[in-house]
Motif scaffolding. Structure first.
Motif, mmCIF file in Angstrom:
data_model
loop_
_atom_site.group_PDB
_atom_site.id
_atom_site.type_symbol
_atom_site.label_atom_id
_atom_site.label_comp_id
_atom_site.label_asym_id
_atom_site.label_seq_id
_atom_site.Cartn_x
_atom_site.Cartn_y
_atom_site.Cartn_z
ATOM 1 N N MET A 1 57.568 70.248 -46.702
ATOM 2 C CA MET A 1 58.101 70.378 -48.046
ATOM 3 C C MET A 1 57.270 69.575 -49.036
ATOM 4 O O MET A 1 57.029 69.999 -50.168
ATOM 5 N N GLY A 2 56.809 68.407 -48.616
ATOM 6 C CA GLY A 2 55.978 67.588 -49.486
ATOM 7 C C GLY A 2 54.666 68.269 -49.838
ATOM 8 O O GLY A 2 54.209 68.208 -50.986
ATOM 9 N N GLN A 3 54.077 68.924 -48.866
ATOM 10 C CA GLN A 3 52.817 69.625 -49.119
ATOM 11 C C GLN A 3 53.024 70.882 -49.952
ATOM 12 O O GLN A 3 52.125 71.285 -50.686
ATOM 13 N N GLY A 4 54.169 71.491 -49.861
ATOM 14 C CA GLY A 4 54.517 72.583 -50.752
ATOM 15 C C GLY A 4 54.395 73.974 -50.176
ATOM 16 O O GLY A 4 55.378 74.670 -49.998
ATOM 17 N N TYR A 5 53.156 74.417 -49.929
ATOM 18 C CA TYR A 5 52.910 75.808 -49.506
ATOM 19 C C TYR A 5 53.656 76.777 -50.426
ATOM 20 O O TYR A 5 54.459 77.607 -49.991
ATOM 21 N N LEU A 6 53.374 76.638 -51.722
ATOM 22 C CA LEU A 6 54.073 77.400 -52.761
ATOM 23 C C LEU A 6 53.379 78.727 -53.007
ATOM 24 O O LEU A 6 52.159 78.817 -52.979
ATOM 25 N N PRO A 7 54.144 79.789 -53.276
ATOM 26 C CA PRO A 7 53.542 81.124 -53.383
ATOM 27 C C PRO A 7 52.721 81.310 -54.647
ATOM 28 O O PRO A 7 52.964 80.682 -55.682
ATOM 29 N N ALA B 1 48.288 72.368 -60.726
ATOM 30 C CA ALA B 1 48.633 73.701 -60.219
ATOM 31 C C ALA B 1 49.872 73.709 -59.333
ATOM 32 O O ALA B 1 50.757 74.563 -59.494
ATOM 33 N N ALA B 2 49.966 72.791 -58.387
ATOM 34 C CA ALA B 2 51.103 72.809 -57.459
ATOM 35 C C ALA B 2 52.412 72.485 -58.169
ATOM 36 O O ALA B 2 53.462 73.019 -57.806
ATOM 37 N N ALA B 3 52.353 71.621 -59.174
ATOM 38 C CA ALA B 3 53.563 71.301 -59.930
ATOM 39 C C ALA B 3 54.061 72.534 -60.680
ATOM 40 O O ALA B 3 55.268 72.819 -60.712
ATOM 41 N N ILE B 4 53.147 73.283 -61.283
ATOM 42 C CA ILE B 4 53.517 74.511 -61.977
ATOM 43 C C ILE B 4 54.011 75.552 -60.975
ATOM 44 O O ILE B 4 54.989 76.268 -61.231
ATOM 45 N N ALA B 5 53.350 75.621 -59.826
ATOM 46 C CA ALA B 5 53.763 76.566 -58.785
ATOM 47 C C ALA B 5 55.178 76.268 -58.307
ATOM 48 O O ALA B 5 55.954 77.193 -58.014
ATOM 49 N N TRP B 6 55.529 74.994 -58.217
ATOM 50 C CA TRP B 6 56.879 74.624 -57.783
ATOM 51 C C TRP B 6 57.915 75.137 -58.770
ATOM 52 O O TRP B 6 58.916 75.757 -58.375
ATOM 53 N N VAL B 7 57.680 74.921 -60.072
ATOM 54 C CA VAL B 7 58.635 75.399 -61.085
ATOM 55 C C VAL B 7 58.699 76.925 -61.069
ATOM 56 O O VAL B 7 59.789 77.509 -61.114
ATOM 57 N N ALA B 8 57.546 77.578 -60.999
ATOM 58 C CA ALA B 8 57.517 79.040 -60.974
ATOM 59 C C ALA B 8 58.301 79.579 -59.774
ATOM 60 O O ALA B 8 59.010 80.590 -59.890
ATOM 61 N N SER B 9 58.201 78.913 -58.641
ATOM 62 C CA SER B 9 58.917 79.375 -57.443
ATOM 63 C C SER B 9 60.426 79.254 -57.608
ATOM 64 O O SER B 9 61.179 80.076 -57.093
ATOM 65 N N LEU B 10 60.875 78.220 -58.323
ATOM 66 C CA LEU B 10 62.303 78.059 -58.553
ATOM 67 C C LEU B 10 62.862 79.202 -59.392
ATOM 68 O O LEU B 10 64.008 79.628 -59.199
ATOM 69 N N TYR B 11 62.049 79.695 -60.312
ATOM 70 C CA TYR B 11 62.458 80.792 -61.188
ATOM 71 C C TYR B 11 62.062 82.168 -60.632
ATOM 72 O O TYR B 11 62.340 83.185 -61.256
ATOM 73 N N HIS B 12 61.377 82.190 -59.489
ATOM 74 C CA HIS B 12 60.926 83.439 -58.866
ATOM 75 C C HIS B 12 60.016 84.237 -59.808
ATOM 76 O O HIS B 12 60.137 85.461 -59.933
ATOM 77 N N ILE B 13 59.090 83.521 -60.462
ATOM 78 C CA ILE B 13 58.122 84.146 -61.350
ATOM 79 C C ILE B 13 56.735 84.031 -60.706
ATOM 80 O O ILE B 13 56.344 82.945 -60.270
ATOM 81 N N PRO B 14 55.998 85.129 -60.617
ATOM 82 C CA PRO B 14 54.670 85.060 -59.988
ATOM 83 C C PRO B 14 53.713 84.176 -60.773
ATOM 84 O O PRO B 14 53.781 84.098 -62.003
ATOM 85 N N LEU B 15 52.823 83.534 -60.037
ATOM 86 C CA LEU B 15 51.864 82.591 -60.605
ATOM 87 C C LEU B 15 50.453 82.956 -60.169
ATOM 88 O O LEU B 15 50.219 83.278 -59.007
ATOM 89 N N LEU B 16 49.531 82.893 -61.115
ATOM 90 C CA LEU B 16 48.107 83.024 -60.826
ATOM 91 C C LEU B 16 47.411 81.797 -61.378
ATOM 92 O O LEU B 16 47.587 81.455 -62.550
#
Length: 238
Positions: A125-131, A177-192
């Motif tokens: 969880m700490g490392q993230g592996y965010l989509p 990037a990973a911080a933004i990816a975390w927020v985007a994942s909470l809202y289920h919004i795709p990130l590039l």
């Protein structure tokens, strides 16, 4: 993909995007919070851009994960987008084929490299592996490489950071990037993530010097890639 939101840390990275897309500043949108918002309709898209803003004491851009989380949350809650594009500069690895000025698109997932929690479950969880969005079909068309974005809170890099990057496959090192990816994942919004290389972290050259020397070149390459994503409607293929 009708509503596109760029989340960009630094004004120097954002200004060419603001000019190209004709974005207008929305003053006071976030009250006393430092993040700044810009918007316009361009090529059939509703485009917004959020920067982290500047520190009132130093006049310098806010950088890092905390500022990125705030900007990403404000961007999504105020201008719910179909896609978030995190555009910025980053470090790369000469040992993995990176060169100064290379543009990378995020590949597979986005991770953190400095959140060390040596407890099963918490470590992952700490490392993230965010989509992140699958952009393999468009990378070559804007002459971009593919790589796993990895984020931390410091400009330098430690041996522990390198070990985590090895574990997670991190190839592009930044601070947001990973911080933004975390927020985007909470809202289920795709990130590039679109990242241009200012420094090579494994060559022994001081990172601050490389960053200052190569920032202009990297931002030119970064902005060209972002222009093409919109102008050539490549984001519609994600």
């Amino acid at each position: 993909m009708k509503k596109i939101c760029f989340v960009v840390a630094m004004e120097g990275e954002a200004k060419p995007l603001i000019r190209h897309f004709g974005l207008r500043h929305i003053g006071g949108r976030f009250g006393q919070l430092p993040s700044q918002a810009y918007e316009a309709f361009y090529a059939g898209k509703e485009i917004t851009l959020i920067t982290n803003g500047v520190d009132s004491e130093t006049g310098l851009d806010y950088i890092g994960c905390e500022a990125a989380v705030l900007s990403a949350h404000l961007a999504i809650s105020s201008f719910p987008p179909d896609l978030i594009i995190n555009a910025g500069t980053a470090g790369g690895f000469a040992s993995k084929g990176a060169q100064i000025g290379d543009v990378y698109l995020s590949d597979r997932y986005v991770v953190f490299h400095d959140r060390r929690v040596a407890i099963p479950g918490w470590d992952k969880m700490g490392q993230g592996y965010l989509p992140c969005a699958d952009c393999r079909n468009i990378a070559s068309r804007i002459r971009a490489k593919l790589g796993v974005c990895t984020s931390g809170s410091s400009l330098d890099i430690t041996e522990e950071d390198l070990e985590q990057m090895k574990q997670t496959g991190g190839e592009v090192k930044d601070m947001e990037a990973a911080a933004i990816a975390w927020v985007a994942s909470l809202y289920h919004i795709p990130l590039l993530c679109v990242k241009a290389i200012t420094d090579l972290v494994d060559t022994g050259h001081p990172t601050p010097e490389q960053f200052n020397d190569n920032f202009l070149l990297a931002t030119q390459r970064l902005d060209d890639a972002c222009f093409r994503l919109i102008d050539e409607k490549l984001i519609d293929e994600l």
